[in-house]
Design a protein around this motif. Structure first.
Motif, short mmCIF file in Angstrom:
data_model
loop_
_atom_site.label_atom_id
_atom_site.label_comp_id
_atom_site.label_asym_id
_atom_site.label_seq_id
_atom_site.Cartn_x
_atom_site.Cartn_y
_atom_site.Cartn_z
N ASN A 206 47.14 19.90 23.93
CA ASN A 206 46.47 20.35 25.14
C ASN A 206 45.57 21.52 24.79
O ASN A 206 46.03 22.63 24.50
N LEU A 207 44.25 21.29 24.78
CA LEU A 207 43.30 22.32 24.37
C LEU A 207 43.30 23.51 25.33
O LEU A 207 43.12 24.66 24.92
N ALA A 208 43.49 23.23 26.62
CA ALA A 208 43.51 24.32 27.59
C ALA A 208 44.66 25.27 27.33
O ALA A 208 44.52 26.50 27.42
N MET A 209 45.80 24.69 26.95
CA MET A 209 46.96 25.53 26.66
C MET A 209 46.74 26.36 25.40
O MET A 209 47.09 27.55 25.34
N ILE A 210 46.11 25.75 24.39
CA ILE A 210 45.83 26.48 23.15
C ILE A 210 44.86 27.62 23.42
O ILE A 210 45.03 28.74 22.90
N ARG A 211 43.82 27.35 24.22
CA ARG A 211 42.88 28.41 24.55
C ARG A 211 43.56 29.55 25.29
O ARG A 211 43.27 30.73 25.06
N ASN A 212 44.48 29.18 26.15
CA ASN A 212 45.22 30.21 26.89
C ASN A 212 46.06 31.06 25.95
O ASN A 212 46.11 32.29 26.06
N TYR A 213 46.74 30.41 25.00
CA TYR A 213 47.54 31.14 24.02
C TYR A 213 46.67 32.10 23.20
O TYR A 213 47.04 33.26 22.97
N LEU A 214 45.51 31.61 22.76
CA LEU A 214 44.62 32.45 21.96
C LEU A 214 44.10 33.63 22.78
O LEU A 214 44.00 34.76 22.29
N LYS A 215 43.77 33.36 24.03
CA LYS A 215 43.25 34.42 24.90
C LYS A 215 44.30 35.51 25.09
O LYS A 215 44.01 36.71 24.99
N VAL A 216 45.54 35.09 25.34
CA VAL A 216 46.62 36.07 25.53
C VAL A 216 46.87 36.85 24.24
O VAL A 216 47.09 38.07 24.26
N ALA A 217 46.81 36.14 23.09
CA ALA A 217 47.04 36.79 21.81
C ALA A 217 45.98 37.85 21.53
O ALA A 217 46.30 38.98 21.11
N PHE A 218 44.70 37.50 21.74
CA PHE A 218 43.62 38.47 21.49
C PHE A 218 43.68 39.65 22.45
O PHE A 218 43.38 40.78 22.07
N ARG A 219 44.08 39.39 23.67
CA ARG A 219 44.22 40.49 24.61
C ARG A 219 45.31 41.45 24.19
O ARG A 219 45.15 42.68 24.26
N ASN A 220 46.43 40.90 23.73
CA ASN A 220 47.52 41.76 23.26
C ASN A 220 47.14 42.53 22.01
O ASN A 220 47.49 43.71 21.84
N TYR B 274 44.09 43.43 21.17
CA TYR B 274 43.15 44.48 21.55
C TYR B 274 43.85 45.62 22.29
O TYR B 274 43.53 46.79 22.10
N ARG B 275 44.81 45.25 23.12
CA ARG B 275 45.52 46.29 23.90
C ARG B 275 46.34 47.19 22.99
O ARG B 275 46.37 48.40 23.17
N TYR B 276 46.99 46.59 21.99
CA TYR B 276 47.80 47.36 21.04
C TYR B 276 47.13 47.30 19.67
O TYR B 276 47.74 46.94 18.67
N ARG B 277 45.84 47.65 19.64
CA ARG B 277 45.05 47.46 18.42
C ARG B 277 45.53 48.29 17.24
O ARG B 277 45.52 47.81 16.11
N TYR B 278 45.94 49.51 17.45
CA TYR B 278 46.40 50.34 16.33
C TYR B 278 47.69 49.78 15.73
O TYR B 278 47.85 49.70 14.52
N PHE B 279 48.59 49.38 16.60
CA PHE B 279 49.83 48.77 16.14
C PHE B 279 49.55 47.47 15.41
O PHE B 279 50.16 47.16 14.38
N SER B 280 48.57 46.69 15.92
CA SER B 280 48.22 45.41 15.30
C SER B 280 47.59 45.62 13.92
O SER B 280 47.87 44.87 12.98
N ILE B 281 46.74 46.66 13.82
CA ILE B 281 46.10 46.95 12.53
C ILE B 281 47.16 47.29 11.48
O ILE B 281 47.11 46.82 10.34
#
Length: 255
Positions: free
Chosen positions: A40-54, A56-63
């Motif tokens: 399901n491409l819509a579900m994958i896009r949703n997962y990617l969107k949530v992942a990138f948002r998280n 970016y929100r916790y960018r220092y921790f992610s780095i």
């Protein structure tokens, strides 16, 4: 009573597990829109969107996590590569399990020192007095000189070896006969890289080279370039009988 009611309830629950209703429910669930197993491409896009948002929100921790993961994986791959390289050292010799090096132990007081060397005369002694020895190879690493050329001399280093060297160790000959290339004094076998440096060709059987000490050698064979994970590092091999011949010549000149 309450007790009978509960008992009857659990009897109905257990019977329901094996009833036709369960089978019908399973059959209907196959056609449910959320039971589709395709991507399901819509579900994958949703997962990617949530992942990138998280991220970016916790960018220092992610780095910190990404850099730590990259460093950890790099070190792990480096260690795996080093282990693989070390464990494969001299692994290309088919008779590696039956090849042994003779060492000498020297005792000085209470100290014992091991040396990766042995007297030359020991080779004949071992061959005569010990059974089970198929071949003995004497190796002398004193070959270290320069080839005399018209414009510039080329450094060459290697070993003086017995003819059995190419029988015991699996270094492949590109040109020449392994049983005869090192049988005569002043015979030399060079690797392809050295042949290209000196003659700009690998078809050099029968040609001669002169070293700066005046020694002249005939090229009797050309080896393919040895593997880098080899204990032996050489550019040329010279017949061991050359040493005895040169010693005899030196004695006659002195006399």
């Amino acid at each position: 009573s309450e007790r009978k009611a509960k008992l009857k309830y659990w009897q109905q629950v257990l019977s329901l597990l094996f009833s036709d209703a369960i089978k019908k429910r399973k059959k209907k669930s196959v056609y449910h829109p959320y039971s589709n197993t395709s991507i399901n491409l819509a579900m994958i896009r949703n997962y990617l969107k949530v992942a990138f948002r998280n991220i970016y929100r916790y960018r220092y921790f992610s780095i910190v996590n990404v850099v730590g993961l990259a460093i950890g994986m790099s070190i792990s791959l480096l260690l795996i590569g080093m282990y693989s390289y070390i464990s494969s050292y001299d692994d290309f010799h088919t008779n590696k399990e039956n090849i042994y090096r003779i060492i000498s132990t020297r005792t000085e007081g209470i100290e014992e020192n091991d040396y990766a060397s042995a007297p030359t005369a020991l080779a004949d002694k071992l061959k005569e007095e010990y059974v089970g020895i198929e071949e003995i190879v004497r190796i002398n690493k004193s070959l270290n000189s320069e080839v005399v050329l018209d414009k510039i001399n080329i450094h060459v280093q290697g070993y003086y070896v017995d003819p059995t060297f190419l029988t015991v160790f699996n270094f492949q000959l590109a040109h020449g006969n392994a049983s005869t290339v090192l049988s005569k004094p002043n015979s030399m076998v060079i690797i392809e890289k050295t042949a290209q440096k000196i003659f700009n060709s690998t078809d050099v059987i029968g040609k001669t080279i002169e070293l700066t000490d005046g020694a002249i050698f005939e090229i009797t064979g050309v080896l393919t370039n040895p593997p880098i994970n080899s204990h032996f590092e050489f550019e040329a091999l010279v017949s061991f009988s050359t040493l005895a011949s040169s010693e005899t010549t030196s004695k006659s000149i002195t006399e």
